[in-house]
Design a protein around this motif. Structure first.
Motif: not given
Length: 310
Positions: A12-18, A23-29, A50-52
């Motif tokens: 729940f929280l993890g997906s919203h944080l990703c 959206a803030d321009g970061h690469e997220v794993i 930018n997501f894996s």
């Protein structure tokens, strides 16, 4: 652009944080073993270049190629239904999972954020709860697998900070709700929403005068990002200080859903906290953060999601 690992990414929280970090321009794993997380929560993230995603149990050795700027450890069985069903897994993700992710952050010289919980305060004898309150927790009680996993996790984070000079953040999260919550996770808002939407009576445990403080998910994510971007290395309460009784919440859910449901009372579970309200003065002063979504507005947005899942 920072490169950030999020454990518990399908939750729940993890997906919203990703989603917010992307959206803030970061690469997220993203990393999750999907014991309670659902990859459908990451539908938007999977569409982002930018997501894996890595399906992995964080209690096992973690390998991530390349540099990392931050490790955000959200993996946890936070729902009463799941932590009661999987008490050993709950303890292991709080202990071994925290240890493995701290080791990774140390290896990568990355900032480390640990999501703790208001449950570290137990059934508090102080209300609202400030960060310097030491709590009233039973280490051998029915909720201890979750409570103690987070208390131990905080201690381990402190030890890595002191011994290895690791740059750490600790968020003590209070009751959070919103879209992507599982209807079967046993927490009060999805329980009430499901009952109201199907015309069943809402089940209130005890006399319903116990209190909780509910934070809408967008406010919570803003708080976590503000903490990550700060230099505060001590625990910080992140939640909404708007305290409501469970009876008041039940009546509001019935009103928002325009339901014909009534309210029934059942026996209170053992050691259910009587009060829960964060003192967020530290978040206000140190992070410049406070929630702004009202409970009624947040429930309206949540109900739209729950309607699609009933």
């Amino acid at each position: 652009m920072s490169r950030i690992l999020v454990t518990g990414a399908a939750g729940f929280l993890g997906s919203h944080l990703c989603d917010q970090l992307l959206a803030d321009g970061h690469e997220v794993i993203g990393m999750d073993n999907r014991v309670s997380g659902q990859t459908e929560n990451l539908g938007d993230a999977f569409d982002h270049k930018n997501f894996s995603f890595h399906e992995h149990d964080v209690t096992e050795f973690i390998h991530v190629s390349g540099d990392l700027d931050a490790v955000l450890h959200l993996a946890s069985l936070a729902s009463p239904v799941f932590y009661r069903e999987h008490p050993i897994k709950t303890l292991k993700v709080g202990a071994l999972g925290t240890h493995k992710t701290l080791g990774l952050a140390k290896e990568k010289d990355a900032t480390y954020l640990f999501t703790s919980t208001s449950e570290v305060y137990g059934d508090p004898e102080v209300n609202p709860q400030p960060e310097d309150y030491r709590g009233n927790v039973d280490p051998y009680g029915p909720r201890s697998c979750y409570d103690e996993s987070k208390r131990y996790g905080e201690s381990l984070v402190r030890a890595y900070r002191d011994e290895h000079d690791l740059d750490v953040r600790v968020a003590r999260i209070f009751n959070t709700y919103g879209p992507r919550m599982r209807l079967d996770d046993g927490r009060v808002i999805p329980n009430f929403a499901k009952q109201a939407l199907t015309g069943k009576d809402l089940t209130v445990y005890g006399d319903g005068e116990q209190t909780r403080s509910f934070c809408y998910v967008s406010d919570m994510i803003d708080g976590l990002v503000a903490l990550l971007e700060s230099d505060v290395q001590e625990p910080v309460n992140v939640g909404n200080s708007d305290e409501r009784t469970i009876n008041q919440l039940a009546e509001l859910v019935i009103d928002v859903t325009d339901s014909v449901s009534g309210i029934t009372h059942e026996e209170l579970p053992p050691q259910d906290p009587q009060v829960r309200r964060p003192d967020i003065s530290k978040a206000r002063s140190e992070l410049g953060w406070e929630p702004d979504v009202s409970l009624r507005d947040g429930l309206r947005q949540s109900i739209e999601y729950f309607e699609s899942r009933v």
